[in-house]
Design a protein around this motif. Structure first.
Motif, PDB file in Angstrom:
ATOM      1  N   THR A 114     -32.590 -17.777   2.337  1.00 14.06           N
ATOM      2  CA  THR A 114     -33.380 -18.708   3.154  1.00 14.06           C
ATOM      3  C   THR A 114     -34.265 -19.533   2.220  1.00 14.06           C
ATOM      4  O   THR A 114     -34.012 -19.614   1.025  1.00 14.06           O
ATOM      5  N   SER A 161     -36.365 -23.399   1.532  1.00 14.60           N
ATOM      6  CA  SER A 161     -35.977 -24.804   1.669  1.00 14.60           C
ATOM      7  C   SER A 161     -34.846 -25.187   0.708  1.00 14.60           C
ATOM      8  O   SER A 161     -34.073 -26.093   0.988  1.00 14.60           O
ATOM      9  N   SER A 162     -34.746 -24.491  -0.422  1.00 11.31           N
ATOM     10  CA  SER A 162     -33.790 -24.920  -1.450  1.00 11.31           C
ATOM     11  C   SER A 162     -32.315 -24.913  -1.017  1.00 11.31           C
ATOM     12  O   SER A 162     -31.586 -25.823  -1.399  1.00 11.31           O
ATOM     13  N   GLY A 164     -32.446 -18.809  -3.980  1.00  8.15           N
ATOM     14  CA  GLY A 164     -33.525 -19.709  -4.351  1.00  8.15           C
ATOM     15  C   GLY A 164     -34.362 -18.955  -5.371  1.00  8.15           C
ATOM     16  O   GLY A 164     -33.996 -17.867  -5.813  1.00  8.15           O
ATOM     17  N   GLY A 221     -38.625 -18.036  -6.376  1.00 10.86           N
ATOM     18  CA  GLY A 221     -40.052 -18.219  -6.112  1.00 10.86           C
ATOM     19  C   GLY A 221     -40.744 -18.822  -7.332  1.00 10.86           C
ATOM     20  O   GLY A 221     -40.201 -18.781  -8.452  1.00 10.86           O
ATOM     21  N   GLY A 227     -34.730 -13.230  -3.863  1.00 14.75           N
ATOM     22  CA  GLY A 227     -34.888 -12.465  -2.633  1.00 14.75           C
ATOM     23  C   GLY A 227     -36.387 -12.343  -2.452  1.00 14.75           C
ATOM     24  O   GLY A 227     -37.120 -13.320  -2.581  1.00 14.75           O
ATOM     25  N   ARG A 233     -47.027 -22.292   4.288  1.00 16.21           N
ATOM     26  CA  ARG A 233     -46.747 -23.634   4.811  1.00 16.21           C
ATOM     27  C   ARG A 233     -45.804 -23.608   6.008  1.00 16.21           C
ATOM     28  O   ARG A 233     -45.727 -24.569   6.753  1.00 16.21           O
ATOM     29  N   LYS A 255     -41.171 -25.180  -9.732  1.00 18.04           N
ATOM     30  CA  LYS A 255     -40.196 -24.174 -10.168  1.00 18.04           C
ATOM     31  C   LYS A 255     -39.936 -24.235 -11.670  1.00 18.04           C
ATOM     32  O   LYS A 255     -39.176 -23.430 -12.214  1.00 18.04           O
TER      33      LYS A 255
HETATM   34  C1  GLP Z   1     -39.021 -17.103  -0.183  1.00 16.55           C
HETATM   35  C2  GLP Z   1     -37.639 -16.454  -0.030  1.00 16.55           C
HETATM   36  C3  GLP Z   1     -36.823 -16.644  -1.271  1.00 16.55           C
HETATM   37  C4  GLP Z   1     -36.844 -18.097  -1.688  1.00 16.55           C
HETATM   38  C5  GLP Z   1     -38.260 -18.535  -2.008  1.00 16.55           C
HETATM   39  C6  GLP Z   1     -38.357 -19.983  -2.444  1.00 16.55           C
HETATM   40  O1  GLP Z   1     -39.926 -16.280  -0.820  1.00 16.55           O
HETATM   41  N1  GLP Z   1     -37.688 -15.049   0.281  1.00 16.55           N
HETATM   42  O2  GLP Z   1     -35.497 -16.204  -1.018  1.00 16.55           O
HETATM   43  O3  GLP Z   1     -36.026 -18.281  -2.799  1.00 16.55           O
HETATM   44  O4  GLP Z   1     -39.029 -18.366  -0.842  1.00 16.55           O
HETATM   45  O5  GLP Z   1     -38.317 -20.833  -1.327  1.00 16.55           O
HETATM   46  P1  GLP Z   1     -38.092 -22.377  -1.394  1.00 16.55           P
HETATM   47  O6  GLP Z   1     -36.634 -22.586  -1.632  1.00 16.55           O
HETATM   48  O7  GLP Z   1     -38.518 -22.882  -0.049  1.00 16.55           O
HETATM   49  O8  GLP Z   1     -38.930 -22.909  -2.495  1.00 16.55           O
END
Ligand code: GLP
Length: 236
Positions: free
Chosen positions: A36, A38-39, A125, A127, A133, A160, A195
């Protein structure tokens, strides 16, 4: 081996990822590991708009918040339904059950699901602190699916999506690092300046549990799809 593909934006990233998925499916991939955040969104959008048939595939998701029901709009069940499953259902889709009364049992049940459905192609994605995860810095590389206390920085980053920060769950059930590393091939998306540091460490820093994604240096087939900002702290 780590392969880096620089894309101009998330839209292009989604398209490139769908091309990679096509190749993996042609090679026989049957089980997709999904994420999950946004990426991966443009990937799911491109996938929904493509002619790819998912109805004979199985999906397993990385993680779910503890305490949110499947129809809570902030739950990862809901996110996946909204962005992918309601448009293109899989034969079967697994996510950890965040409302289980016994989290310990739930993590064991999920490990059994993963053992029965080995992941061919895992989407990730990352963090800002390098988590994958919900495996926060300090998580053992040997970890299996586990109950996680989210760090203040992750709670803040995810606030957010909620009305107030108090509504962000403080725990999650997440696949462990060992589960993620068991995937045959892995595709990680990273966009934006926030990132950049995590990506620099992931690609060229020491392999350390302090930066969970750095473990990917030990995997045989990892592709990173990222924009210039996310790659901006890499030396070349
Ligand atoms: C959360 C999810 C991750 C995701 C991360 C980054 O913590 N558990 O799986 O990679 O957010 O999210 P985004 O892609 O919105 O920056």
């Amino acid at each position: 081996m780590m392969k880096i593909i620089q894309v101009s934006d998330q839209l292009e990233g989604g398209k490139v990822a769908v091309d990679i998925l096509r190749r993996k499916l042609a090679e026989g991939a049957k089980t997709l590991g999904l994420a999950t955040g946004s990426s991966p969104l443009t990937f799911y959008k491109e996938l929904v708009d493509s002619d790819i048939d998912l109805s004979n595939l199985v999906s397993v998701n990385l993680d779910e918040y503890v305490g949110l029901t499947e129809d809570d709009p902030q739950s990862y069940h809901y996110f996946m339904k909204e962005n992918l499953f309601s448009h293109k259902p899989f034969k079967h889709s697994f996510l950890p059950n965040g409302t289980s009364h016994n989290a310990e049992e739930e993590t064991e049940a999920y490990n059994r699901i993963l053992a029965e459905n080995p992941v061919d192609f895992q989407i990730l994605g990352i963090g800002t602190n390098g988590h994958i995860g919900f495996n926060e810095p300090g998580t053992s590389f040997d970890s299996q699916t586990h109950l996680v206390d989210l760090t203040p920085s992750t709670i803040e980053a995810n606030a957010r999506f909620f009305e107030t920060i108090d509504q962000v769950p403080t725990q999650a059930i997440s696949m462990g690092i060992a589960n993620i590393m068991a995937a045959k091939s892995i595709l990680l998306f990273a966009y934006g300046k926030s990132k950049a540091q995590a990506i620099a460490g992931t690609v060229s820093g020491p392999v350390t549990e302090e930066l969970p994604a750095s473990v990917l240096q030990n995997h045989a087939d990892v592709t990173i799809i990222a924009d210039a900002e996310a790659l901006s702290l890499l030396n070349n």
